[in-house]
Structures are given as structure tokens and as C-alpha cells.
Design a protein around this motif. Structure first.
Motif, PDB file in Angstrom:
ATOM      1  N   TYR A 178       0.782  -1.203   0.148  1.00 19.48           N
ATOM      2  CA  TYR A 178      -0.219   0.051   0.018  1.00 19.48           C
ATOM      3  C   TYR A 178       0.701   1.132  -0.119  1.00 19.48           C
ATOM      4  CZ  TYR A 178      -2.288   3.673   2.498  1.00 19.48           C
ATOM      5  OH  TYR A 178      -2.825   5.317   2.955  1.00 19.48           O
ATOM      6  N   GLY A 179       1.798   1.202   0.919  1.00 22.76           N
ATOM      7  CA  GLY A 179       2.969   2.503   1.126  1.00 22.76           C
ATOM      8  C   GLY A 179       3.596   2.540  -0.523  1.00 22.76           C
ATOM      9  N   LEU A 180       3.978   1.517  -0.962  1.00 23.63           N
ATOM     10  CA  LEU A 180       4.669   1.543  -2.302  1.00 23.63           C
ATOM     11  C   LEU A 180       3.936   2.208  -3.368  1.00 23.63           C
ATOM     12  CD1 LEU A 180       7.223   0.427  -3.765  1.00 23.63           C
ATOM     13  CD2 LEU A 180       5.675  -1.619  -4.395  1.00 23.63           C
ATOM     14  N   THR A 181       2.697   2.072  -3.168  1.00 20.21           N
ATOM     15  CA  THR A 181       1.803   2.673  -4.487  1.00 20.21           C
ATOM     16  C   THR A 181       1.857   4.302  -4.319  1.00 20.21           C
ATOM     17  OG1 THR A 181      -0.282   2.234  -3.063  1.00 20.21           O
ATOM     18  CG2 THR A 181       0.231   0.542  -4.474  1.00 20.21           C
ATOM     19  N   THR A 182       1.871   4.628  -2.995  1.00 22.88           N
ATOM     20  CA  THR A 182       1.760   6.021  -2.534  1.00 22.88           C
ATOM     21  C   THR A 182       3.138   6.840  -3.194  1.00 22.88           C
ATOM     22  OG1 THR A 182       0.590   5.801  -0.772  1.00 22.88           O
ATOM     23  CG2 THR A 182       1.772   7.672  -0.589  1.00 22.88           C
ATOM     24  N   GLN A 229      -3.902   9.666 -12.553  1.00 22.60           N
ATOM     25  CA  GLN A 229      -4.831  10.725 -12.034  1.00 22.60           C
ATOM     26  C   GLN A 229      -4.174  12.096 -11.538  1.00 22.60           C
ATOM     27  OE1 GLN A 229      -5.939   8.676  -8.461  1.00 22.60           O
ATOM     28  NE2 GLN A 229      -6.971   7.152  -9.334  1.00 22.60           N
ATOM     29  N   ALA A 230      -3.006  12.159 -11.158  1.00 24.02           N
ATOM     30  CA  ALA A 230      -2.537  13.547 -10.642  1.00 24.02           C
ATOM     31  C   ALA A 230      -1.907  14.149 -11.891  1.00 24.02           C
ATOM     32  CB  ALA A 230      -1.425  13.248  -9.730  1.00 24.02           C
ATOM     33  N   LEU A 231      -1.599  13.456 -13.071  1.00 21.03           N
ATOM     34  CA  LEU A 231      -1.158  13.958 -14.358  1.00 21.03           C
ATOM     35  C   LEU A 231      -2.320  14.739 -15.072  1.00 21.03           C
ATOM     36  CD1 LEU A 231       1.128  14.445 -16.240  1.00 21.03           C
ATOM     37  CD2 LEU A 231       0.429  12.154 -17.436  1.00 21.03           C
ATOM     38  N   LEU A 232      -3.669  13.992 -14.859  1.00 20.80           N
ATOM     39  CA  LEU A 232      -4.926  14.583 -15.514  1.00 20.80           C
ATOM     40  C   LEU A 232      -5.329  15.927 -14.581  1.00 20.80           C
ATOM     41  CD1 LEU A 232      -7.002  11.364 -16.087  1.00 20.80           C
ATOM     42  CD2 LEU A 232      -5.988  12.788 -17.645  1.00 20.80           C
ATOM     43  N   VAL A 233      -5.193  15.896 -13.432  1.00 27.03           N
ATOM     44  CA  VAL A 233      -5.513  17.082 -12.631  1.00 27.03           C
ATOM     45  C   VAL A 233      -4.335  18.062 -12.854  1.00 27.03           C
ATOM     46  CG1 VAL A 233      -5.474  18.044 -10.153  1.00 27.03           C
ATOM     47  CG2 VAL A 233      -6.595  15.707 -10.919  1.00 27.03           C
ATOM     48  N   LEU A 234      -3.445  17.863 -13.075  1.00 27.39           N
ATOM     49  CA  LEU A 234      -2.283  18.667 -13.647  1.00 27.39           C
ATOM     50  C   LEU A 234      -2.482  19.477 -14.895  1.00 27.39           C
ATOM     51  CD1 LEU A 234       0.797  19.970 -13.119  1.00 27.39           C
ATOM     52  CD2 LEU A 234       1.518  18.022 -14.498  1.00 27.39           C
ATOM     53  N   VAL A 267      -3.956  12.303  -1.613  1.00 25.00           N
ATOM     54  CA  VAL A 267      -4.721  11.634  -0.143  1.00 25.00           C
ATOM     55  C   VAL A 267      -5.772  10.920  -0.365  1.00 25.00           C
ATOM     56  CG1 VAL A 267      -5.218  12.455   1.955  1.00 25.00           C
ATOM     57  CG2 VAL A 267      -3.222  13.567   1.329  1.00 25.00           C
ATOM     58  N   LEU A 268      -6.763  11.476  -0.959  1.00 19.69           N
ATOM     59  CA  LEU A 268      -8.083  10.927  -1.158  1.00 19.69           C
ATOM     60  C   LEU A 268      -7.716   9.558  -1.812  1.00 19.69           C
ATOM     61  CD1 LEU A 268     -10.354  13.764  -2.495  1.00 19.69           C
ATOM     62  CD2 LEU A 268     -10.213  12.638  -0.307  1.00 19.69           C
ATOM     63  N   SER A 269      -6.820   9.500  -2.865  1.00 19.53           N
ATOM     64  CA  SER A 269      -6.650   8.239  -3.619  1.00 19.53           C
ATOM     65  C   SER A 269      -6.131   7.241  -2.722  1.00 19.53           C
ATOM     66  CB  SER A 269      -5.587   8.589  -4.861  1.00 19.53           C
ATOM     67  OG  SER A 269      -5.464   7.220  -5.640  1.00 19.53           O
ATOM     68  N   GLU A 270      -5.101   7.571  -1.761  1.00 18.04           N
ATOM     69  CA  GLU A 270      -4.758   6.516  -0.909  1.00 18.04           C
ATOM     70  C   GLU A 270      -5.723   6.137   0.166  1.00 18.04           C
ATOM     71  OE1 GLU A 270      -1.959   4.809  -0.761  1.00 18.04           O
ATOM     72  OE2 GLU A 270      -1.269   5.735  -2.898  1.00 18.04           O
ATOM     73  N   MET A 271      -6.618   7.062   0.300  1.00  9.03           N
ATOM     74  CA  MET A 271      -7.577   6.314   1.325  1.00  9.03           C
ATOM     75  C   MET A 271      -8.552   5.424   0.749  1.00  9.03           C
ATOM     76  SD  MET A 271      -6.687   8.001   4.055  1.00  9.03           S
ATOM     77  CE  MET A 271      -5.263   7.725   3.489  1.00  9.03           C
ATOM     78  N   LEU A 286     -12.422  11.005  -9.234  1.00  8.92           N
ATOM     79  CA  LEU A 286     -11.181  10.439 -10.161  1.00  8.92           C
ATOM     80  C   LEU A 286     -10.230   9.607  -8.892  1.00  8.92           C
ATOM     81  CD1 LEU A 286      -9.598  10.649 -12.683  1.00  8.92           C
ATOM     82  CD2 LEU A 286      -8.332  12.829 -11.607  1.00  8.92           C
ATOM     83  N   ALA A 287     -10.280  10.000  -7.581  1.00 18.00           N
ATOM     84  CA  ALA A 287      -9.618   9.145  -6.820  1.00 18.00           C
ATOM     85  C   ALA A 287     -10.360   7.821  -6.621  1.00 18.00           C
ATOM     86  CB  ALA A 287      -9.689   9.920  -5.511  1.00 18.00           C
ATOM     87  N   SER A 288     -11.744   7.735  -6.529  1.00 17.95           N
ATOM     88  CA  SER A 288     -12.284   6.507  -6.212  1.00 17.95           C
ATOM     89  C   SER A 288     -11.788   5.458  -7.485  1.00 17.95           C
ATOM     90  CB  SER A 288     -13.770   6.760  -6.305  1.00 17.95           C
ATOM     91  OG  SER A 288     -14.391   6.801  -7.495  1.00 17.95           O
ATOM     92  N   THR A 289     -11.129   5.739  -8.415  1.00 18.74           N
ATOM     93  CA  THR A 289     -11.023   4.819  -9.631  1.00 18.74           C
ATOM     94  C   THR A 289      -9.932   3.827  -8.928  1.00 18.74           C
ATOM     95  OG1 THR A 289      -9.375   6.042 -10.505  1.00 18.74           O
ATOM     96  CG2 THR A 289     -11.710   6.203 -11.565  1.00 18.74           C
ATOM     97  N   THR A 290      -9.065   4.382  -8.025  1.00 16.76           N
ATOM     98  CA  THR A 290      -8.092   3.487  -7.437  1.00 16.76           C
ATOM     99  C   THR A 290      -8.777   2.169  -6.750  1.00 16.76           C
ATOM    100  OG1 THR A 290      -6.848   5.494  -6.804  1.00 16.76           O
ATOM    101  CG2 THR A 290      -6.159   3.549  -5.516  1.00 16.76           C
ATOM    102  N   LEU A 291      -9.815   2.421  -5.857  1.00 11.90           N
ATOM    103  CA  LEU A 291     -10.739   1.184  -5.489  1.00 11.90           C
ATOM    104  C   LEU A 291     -11.195   0.291  -6.504  1.00 11.90           C
ATOM    105  CD1 LEU A 291     -11.652  -0.509  -2.897  1.00 11.90           C
ATOM    106  CD2 LEU A 291     -13.695   1.304  -2.941  1.00 11.90           C
TER     107      LEU A 291
END
Length: 941
Positions: A742-746, A826-831, A853-857, A921-926
């Protein structure tokens, strides 16, 4: 050690005599041999123990990152990193503070004083001043102060369980033994730290201090290096991998930036930011806390872990070397079979609880406790007995020899209480047990009879006998009543003493000895002649009981009316029956061993008991089967190391072994690549406990030495608790692996977005303090909550993990990289959206900061299990995770909307519309991970 010499030769060899050493000679020898004490090995200092906690690669990388941050003026970052490092070190330090105390505890087990003969006089001296050649006196209750050769032994029994693993007190003698006699079988020797349970004796000291058996153990413990746990090795490998990957990425970015014309100092700052993003600075503390929470759970399951990294070692264990007595068995001798009146009976009940029933007819037909033949057998066993059964604070305990206690308990099961019997049938004399006679006989008055037979009529040739003991040397002029006529006895009379006459002799002992003294048998209410055919039938039954690992005791009696010499009492007796007893296996241990087998864990029994007994118990427990091998310590000594390593996987029972044998077995398995757990409770187990990957000591019966040498202590002394601990250990490793992935993905998502933004747009999407905040809150509370995730179903049907795989396998890397790349996308799209919308740099950084933060939750839910959907597990079944995510989101809102924190983290408020973009966008992680799990489950169906 002089065990192979006759007594006279021993005195001569040691330069001593019946008068002991002179004080002058003792002083000379004390200077020559030194004090009778165990040497202490050099103790690690408290400061050194604390500094050792900071040796891992990951910790060193974090310290370097903190120093760089401080040099660059990022003091907040430096302080936070160092605080995390310090917290991890403190947790490890307090867990290991009391780890290396085994030698001191060995020293505390030696006797403080010894009763010795010097210059012909008895006197007490400090045991540390004993020297070889001293003549010591031993009595019941004494702790042996030094290794010594016996020169007198009167019914002397010594409890050597702490040293040899022998479950019963050992009967000692003075005769010379063959040179090849193993140390555990040297019955003419006594050893430091063992205890006299019965009788008395004299012995010549042969070894003191570090030359004793205890001293050898101390030396052995001092030379054994405790191996690093699989988790420690995995964390170090992971740290090296992270360090190397960070160096490569930082160098790559710096070189590209410099070649692209960016200022050298700016590239260095970006490199530091990437380093902070890549290094999981919270990982050491999170692992330590996760292990600590695992320790707390294991305590509830009766397992106390002394070293944090050892918690997960059980998860990789594939061999458990277990002591027998008290671990796999109850350590309570129990009568299980009875042969009486031509019937074979089974006895229910276990331990010392005086409750149970007798069954005949193959174990299905109950037998009344009033049955005259059974009652007479049990009464005789209880009266010809020096043990007793007492109730202490609600539990039943024994006083005396465990074998005799088993007979007392069996009698109590039909209402024959020893205390009441002794009042009704008082003992007037006895012929005590000896190694030569292999039997014990008592003379008891029958009710309403008066006897003038007193103990004064028996010759007493030795000064240390108690009022209840007599020498085997008796006067031939002593006479007692006798009756040689066959007698028919009614059931009414047999409910009492059962025999006519003023006195009754009851005898118990080895079956062949008792049968040789019998001319009759009590059968169907009548004393009948004991024919050769019947004698052989009884011996066959004795053999059958022996094959079932039962210790068989035969019982006989003789009614006495006419006066006869005492030495003739043990003749022309009437055979009553047999009682077969043993230390029964724990029922829960059987189930535990089956579970171990299904989990791919081999169980090996290592015991000080005899080979036949050990093999039979192992067979009943399910450890031993056709084709498996059993070895004694003597047989093991004859096998070369390379040959033994080839056969060690086939040997499942080791009997009559000594500490060096146990250590050799553990080391042989480790050389074959096994992760070895060793259970034990005695001092003799300590070296193997320390050498094993996971040493497991018994908390109730275990010596302090074994506890200090072990990595884990079972608080209930139950082998079944090991299975619970194994499951917990596996689950702990699963959870650690999951929250590391989990931390590795972050960190991967952070590195990729920083790398893409720097190279593509020359923008730093996150500042260092934001990166550190993400790492702390996403690597903090959620992983701790993940560490309390319950075991996956079927966890104990999986094979032990391969320790060579490390923390992260290809499967986790694939999933982790995939999620990390998704987060970066996700972050690149927001950028891109923020740049096209013309947002300020602070707004852009706040959006990406919050998105991560949201994506990691959402990602935290993914790693509750790498196999099962979070919806199959139950979305709210891990409440700590819900709380952790809730607290993290509240903290993130404070960072975004609180003015003071806005200044510290350079954030700006976000609108509802902006939340509407980043939240889905963050929810796509789950969603993506759930899809992967679904497709994988379909493929394996």
C-alpha cells in the motif's frame, strides 16, 4: 566423570576419603579450580543496545535524508524524519532490553549452601566454595550444588527434568556403569541445579563451576549467535532496494535537468524532493507499531513475544521441534488401563482430578466402583504408597512421586481417599522400594485389629532414615503373623481391607518381580493357584500395555496371621492385578498437529524419555507413522554430520537426547533451508531455543533460563497455542506485506507525478513538506489499522511462505506498480486540467496534494486483503480502518481550510466543484483493484 569406576576407585582418584577433605586441602583446591560459580559473559551496554536499533539500511537512509534536509534549511522535514527514526528505535530498544540474561539466570539456579563432610564433620558451607573431592550429603528437598559421583544412595530419587527432559524423578544408585553409558543414563551421577525428591545419599564432587553440566550449557549458550529473523532480512533487502532505486531516480532527474539547462541547485532541490517522495520514512515506525499490535493480540492467545521482529517468524516456520513432557503431554501420570479378575478395563479422566469411570467389554460396559476385585486392587495401590493428593485453591495437586500419585488418583475415582484409608488401615511397617528389588511393600493393620508389631523390631543400620523408611537389612528374628491357607472372600469383606488376619502386606512393583513372588491369584472372589499358563497370560498383557507406552505396575497382597520373618513377607503372595499408566497426550495437541500438517509444517518430537515411549506417544499424536525414523541420542552420536543432514527430514522422534543433540537437530534443519521453531521448558532446551529461528518456551513449567533464551513464551504451556501463534504470525506478515505494498503505491505515484511534472512542464507539483505530510498520514494511521486486519479464510491451509521471496513478491509488485501508475495518471490529469484552467501554482499543488491523499484512502481498502474483495470481507468489519481514514480526511481538511496550516503547507481552499472532480477520480483506485481481484478469482475457479 568417574561414573565407570567403583566407589573405592573414585575416592582414590579424587584424593578424598569417608572423612572428606581437610580444610587445608579444600583451600588449595579452591585456588586451583576457582569458585563453584558460572562465569558471566560480557553484557551488552544499554547505550550499545539502543544504538544497535539504528543499524538497518532503511534507518541509515532516513538519517541521511534528514541531514540533507537540515543542510538545505528544511528543518521541519529534518525534525519529522528524525522523530520517526527515534520512535522506531525506542520501540525496538524496550522490547530487547531484557533479551540476554540467560547466563545470570543459570547462575541463580545453583544452590546457595551445601552440606559437606570436611575433616570428618558435617557442616554447611557456601556452595561456591565446593571443590572436586568434597564429600556432600544429600537429602529430600536439597538442590544439588555440583556435579558429583554417588557413593551412597538410599532410595534416592532426583528430579532431572530441567536438565535432561526426563518426566519422572530418576532412581539413583552407586554401581559402576559401562564407559559408553550416555550422560542422561548415568544413574550414579547427580548434577548441579537438579533436585532431590526422595531418599538420601552421599556423593563425591567431580566438577564445579563451568566444568559442570550447567557450565557446559552456559558455554554453549554463549557461543550461539541468535540468527536474524526473516522479517529483519526482508526489511534490509527492501531498504537496499529502495535506496538503490532512489539513487537511480534522483541521479536520472538531476542529469536530465542539468542537460536541459536547469540550474544545478534547483535540480539538487528537486532531487531531494524525489528522495523524500521515494523513501518511506514512516515505514520503520509503522512496522514496529504493527508488530507491537500483533504482540498484544498474541498475548490474548497465550503467546508472549519477547522480540518484535520474531512475531512474523512463525508465519514462515515449516518445522516445529517440540519437547514431549508437558508440551505435547499433560505432564501428569494417569492410570488408563487396568487388568483385574481376568478383565481389561479402561479408565476415563485425566490429570490429577479424582473423577472418572472404569469400563470393561472393550470400553463400552461401565464397571461399578464397588466391584470387589477392582476395589481391592485400587485399595492396595493407595495403601502401598507414599504420595498424596491435595486440593489447593480449587485445583488438585500431588505430593510425592508422579507414578505413585497416579495410583492414589485412580483409587479416589471410586471413593477410596488415601487419607481416610490410612486412618482405617494404618501402616505399621514397610519394605521400601530399591533399584535392586524393584518393588515396595507395606504392612497395614486391618480394622479392629491390634498389633504389637513395631518398627523397633527392624534393624536400622543407617542414620539418615526417616520414621517411614527402613533399611533392606532386616533382622531374621523379627516375626509377624501369617496364613498360607487359600481363602474365599466375600464382596462385603473386600470392600474394606479385603483380607482376613491382623495384618496385611500390600506390594507393588515391576510385574515380573511381583509375579515371581506370587503363588496365587485373586479371581472371581477366590484365591486360586497361579498356574504357569495364567502367569504367561498376565505377562502377555504386560507386553501389550508396554507396546501402548504404558508404565505397568503389578499389585499383590498377603494376609498374615502366623509369625514369620519380615524378609519372607514378599513371598507366597496373591496377585491382584495390573495398572497401566502414562503421561497422556493433550487432546488439543492432536488437533494442533493436524492443523500444522495441513499448513505444511512438520512436527518433530525431541525428548529425554525412552524411545519406545516417545514413539508410541508420537504415533498417537499423529507425528509418527510407518516409514518415519526414530533415533536415540546415542544413535545420533554415531552418525556423521553430512549423513545426518541427508536423513534429518525422515527422523520425526528423538529420544534420550542431551542439549548438544537438540542443538544439532535444529542446526541440521536450518542447513537444509528450513525455518525452525523449537519448544522447550528445561535448562537443557536453552541452547536449541536460542539457536532456533523461533525459540518457544513454556511459561508455567519453563525455567527462567529457557524463557530468556527463547523468542516467545507460551503462557499456558499448551502446544495448541502454537497453532494460534502460527496463524497470528502468518496474518501479521500478510498485513505487513499488504501495508508495505500500500505504501509502495503512494511513493511510486508521488515519484512518477513529480518526475513527469518536472520533465514535462518544469513544475514541482508538490513541495517537500506536502510530500512528507502525505507520507506521514497515509503511511501512519491507515497501515496501523491494516495491521489489525483478521486472518483471511484458509490462511492455515496455505503452505509456509518462502523466506527467500522477501516482503514484496512479483504479484505484489505488479499490483503495486499498477496502482501507483494509476495514481500518477490521476494526478497528471489534474495537472493538465489545472494548467488549462489557469490555476495558480498553489491551487495546482493543493489539488494534486489532496487528490493523492484521497486516492490513498481508497487504496487502503484495497490492501485489507490481496485476495478477497473488500465487499466480500465487509466494508465496515475493520472499524479501526474506518476511524483512521476518517481522522486522515479531517486532518487534510484542516490543512486546506485552516489559515495557520495553509501558510505552513502552502495550500489554498478548494471549491465544491473542484472536489467534484478529484473525488470520483480518486475512487478509480478502489474500482480498478476490485476489478483485478474479480478477474483473478474467475481465473482460479
Amino acid at each position: 566423570m568417574h561414573y565407570d569406576q567403583e566407589k573405592g576407585s573414585v575416592f582414590e582418584a579424587l584424593g578424598s576419603s569417608e572423612a572428606g577433605l581437610s580444610f587445608e586441602e579444600a583451600e588449595k583446591r579452591l585456588l586451583e579450580f576457582g569458585n563453584n560459580e558460572l562465569e558471566e559473559e560480557e553484557q551488552i551496554s544499554v547505550m550499545k543496545l539502543f544504538l544497535v536499533q539504528f543499524k538497518s539500511i532503511l534507518i541509515l537512509i532516513l538519517i541521511a535524508a534528514a541531514l540533507v534536509s537540515a543542510v538545505l534549511g528544511e528543518l521541519v522535514d529534518a525534525v519529522v524524519i528524525m522523530f520517526t527514526v527515534f520512535l522506531a528505535g525506542v520501540l525496538g530498544f524496550f522490547q530487547e532490553y531484557r533479551a540476554e540474561k540467560a547466563i545470570e539466570l543459570l547462575k541463580s539456579l545453583t544452590a546457595p549452601e551445601a552440606l559437606v563432610i570436611r575433616d570428618g564433620h558435617d557442616q554447611k558451607i557456601p556452595s561456591r566454595t565446593l571443590v572436586p573431592g568434597d564429600l556432600i550429603l544429600l537429602q529430600a528437598g536439597d538442590r544439588i550444588p555440583a556435579d558429583a559421583r554417588l557413593v551412597e544412595a538410599f532410595n534416592l530419587r532426583v528430579d532431572e527434568a530441567a536438565l535432561t527432559g526426563e518426566s519422572l524423578p530418576v532412581l539413583k544408585n552407586t554401581g559402576a556403569l559401562p564407559l559408553e553409558t550416555p550422560e542422561v543414563d548415568r544413574t550414579n551421577m547427580v548434577y548441579t541445579g537438579t533436585a532431590v525428591t526422595y531418599g538420601r545419599g552421599k556423593a563425591l564432587v567431580t566438577a564445579t563451576g563451568m566444568s559442570t553440566a550447567f557450565g557446559s550449557l552456559a558455554k554453549l549458550l554463549g557461543t550461539i549467535e541468535r540468527s536474524r529473523t526473516p522479517l529483519q532480512e526482508s526489511l534490509d533487502r527492501f531498504g537496499r532496494w529502495i535506496g538503490a532505486a532512489t539513487l537511480v531516480v534522483v541521479s536520472f532527474v538531476a542529469v536530465l535537468g542539468i542537460l536541459s539547462g536547469f540550474p544545478l541547485f534547483d535540480m539538487f532541490l528537486w532531487g531531494v524532493a524525489l528522495a523524500v517522495a521515494a523513501i518511506p520514512e514512516a515505514l520503520p515506525a509503522v512496522v514496529a507499531v504493527g508488530l507491537g499490535l500483533g504482540v498484544r493480540r498474541m498475548v490474548k492467545r497465550n503467546a508472549l513475544v519477547r522480540k518484535l521482529p520474531s512475531v512474523e517468524t512463525l508465519g514462515a516456520t515449516n518445522v516445529i521441534c517440540s519437547d514431549k513432557t508437558g508440551t505435547l503431554t499433560q505432564n501428569k501420570m494417569t492410570v488408563e488401563r487396568v487388568y483385574v479378575n481376568g478383565q481389561k478395563l479402561k479408565v476415563t479422566g485425566s490429570g490429577y482430578e479424582p473423577s472418572g469411570e472404569f469400563f470393561g467389554g472393550g470400553g463400552s460396559a461401565p464397571v461399578s466402583g464397588d466391584e470387589p476385585h477392582l476395589r481391592r486392587l485400587l485399595l492396595a495401590g493407595a495403601l502401598c504408597n507414599d504420595a498424596d493428593l491435595v486440593k489447593n485453591e480449587g485445583s488438585w495437586e500431588i505430593k510425592g512421586d508422579p507414578t505413585e500419585a497416579a495410583l492414589v488418583v485412580a483409587a479416589a475415582k471410586v471413593g477410596l481417599r488415601k487419607g481416610e484409608l490410612e486412618k482405617k488401615y494404618p501402616r505399621v511397617e514397610e519394605i521400601p522400594f530399591s533399584s535392586e528389588s524393584k518393588r515396595m511393600t507395606t504392612l497395614n493393620s486391618t480394622p479392629n485389629s491390634v498389633s504389637n508389631f513395631t518398627s523397633d523390631s527392624v534393624s536400622r543400620s543407617t542414620p539418615y532414615l526417616t520414621s517411614n523408611s527402613v533399611s533392606n537389612s532386616v533382622s531374621t528374628s523379627t516375626s509377624i503373623p501369617n496364613s498360607n491357607e487359600a481363602t474365599s472372600i466375600s464382596s462385603d469383606s473386600s470392600s474394606g481391607a479385603g483380607e482376613s488376619g491382623r495384618l496385611v502386606a500390600y506390594s507393588k512393583g515391576a510385574p515380573e518381580v511381583i509375579l515371581d513372588s506370587c503363588t496365587k491369584t485373586f479371581f472371581e472372589g477366590v484365591e486360586r493357584p497361579l498356574t504357569p499358563e495364567l502367569r504367561q497370560e498376565i505377562l502377555d498383557i504386560v507386553g501389550d500395555m508396554g507396546d501402548q507406552a504404558l508404565r505397568v505396575i503389578a499389585v499383590a497382597y498377603r494376609g498374615l496371621e502366623e509369625e514369620i520373618p519380615l524378609e519372607e513377607v514378599e513371598s507366597e503372595m496373591v496377585f491382584v492385578g495390573l495398572m497401566g499408566m502414562r503421561d497422556p497426550p493433550r487432546e488439543e495437541a492432536k488437533a494442533a498437529i493436524r492443523t500444522c500438517a495441513s499448513a505444511g509444517i512438520k512436527t518433530v518430537m525431541i525428548t529425554g524419555d525412552h524411545k519406545v515411549t516417545a514413539s508410541a506417544v508420537a504415533r498417537e499424536l499423529g507425528i509418527f507413522s510407518e516409514g518415519d525414523l526414530a533415533l536415540t541420542g546415542t544413535e545420533l552420536d554415531r552418525i556423521e554430520d553430512n549423513e545426518f543432514e541427508d536423513m534429518v527430514e525422515q527422523v520425526l522422534v528423538y529420544a534420550r537426547v542431551y542439549p548438544t543433540h537438540k542443538l544439532r537437530v535444529v542446526e541440521a534443519f536450518k542447513k537444509k533451508g528450513y525455518v525452525v521453531a523449537m519448544t522447550g521448558d528445561g535448562v537443557n532446551d536453552a541452547p536449541a531455543l536460542k539457536a532456533a529461528d523461533m525459540g518457544i518456551a513454556m511459561g508455567i513449567t519453563g525455567t527462567d533460563v529457557s524463557k530468556e533464551a527463547a523468542s516467545m513464551i507460551l503462557t499456558d504451556d499448551n502446544f495448541a497455542s502454537i497453532v494460534s501463534a502460527v496463524e497470528e504470525g502468518r496474518n501479521i506478515f500478510k498485513n505487513i506485506k499488504n501495508f508495505i505494498t500500500y505504501g509502495l503505491t503512494t511513493h511510486l505515484g508521488e515519484v512518477l507525478i513529480v518526475l513527469a511534472a518536472v520533465l514535462g512542464w518544469q513544475i514541482l507539483p508538490l513541495i517537500a513538506v506536502q510530500i512528507l505530510w502525505i507520507n506521514l498520514i497515509t503511511d501512519g494511521l491507515p497501515p496501523m489499522a491494516l495491521s489489525v486486519e483478521p486472518p483471511d479464510r484458509g490462511l492455515m491451509r496455505q503452505k509456509p511462505r518462502n523466506v527467500e521471496e522477501g516482503l514484496i513478491t512479483r504479484r505484489e509488485i505488479t499490483a503495486g506498480v499498477g496502482i501507483g501508475v494509476l495514481i500518477a495518471v490521476q494526478a497528471l490529469l489534474v495537472l493538465i486540467w489545472a494548467l488549462e484552467s489557469g490555476f495558480s501554482l498553489e491551487k495546482l499543488q493543493t489539488l494534486i496534494f489532496t487528490l493523492l491523499v484521497l486516492s490513498e484512502m481508497f487504496n487502503a481498502f484495497n490492501w485489507r486483503s490481496d485476495r478477497y474483495s473488500v465487499f466480500a470481507l465487509g466494508l465496515f468489519t475493520n472499524k479501526p480502518l474506518i476511524y483512521a481514514i476518517g481522522i486522515t480526511l479531517i486532518l487534510q481538511l484542516l490543512v486546506i481550510y485552516t489559515p495557520v496550516l495553509q501558510t505552513a503547507f502552502r495550500t489554498v481552499p478548494l471549491s465544491l466543484a473542484e472536489w467534484g472532480v478529484i473525488l470520483p477520480l480518486a475512487s478509480t483506485t478502489l474500482i480498478s483493484m476490485e476489478l483485478m481481484k474479480f478477474l483473478r478469482s474467475r481465473r482460479y475457479k
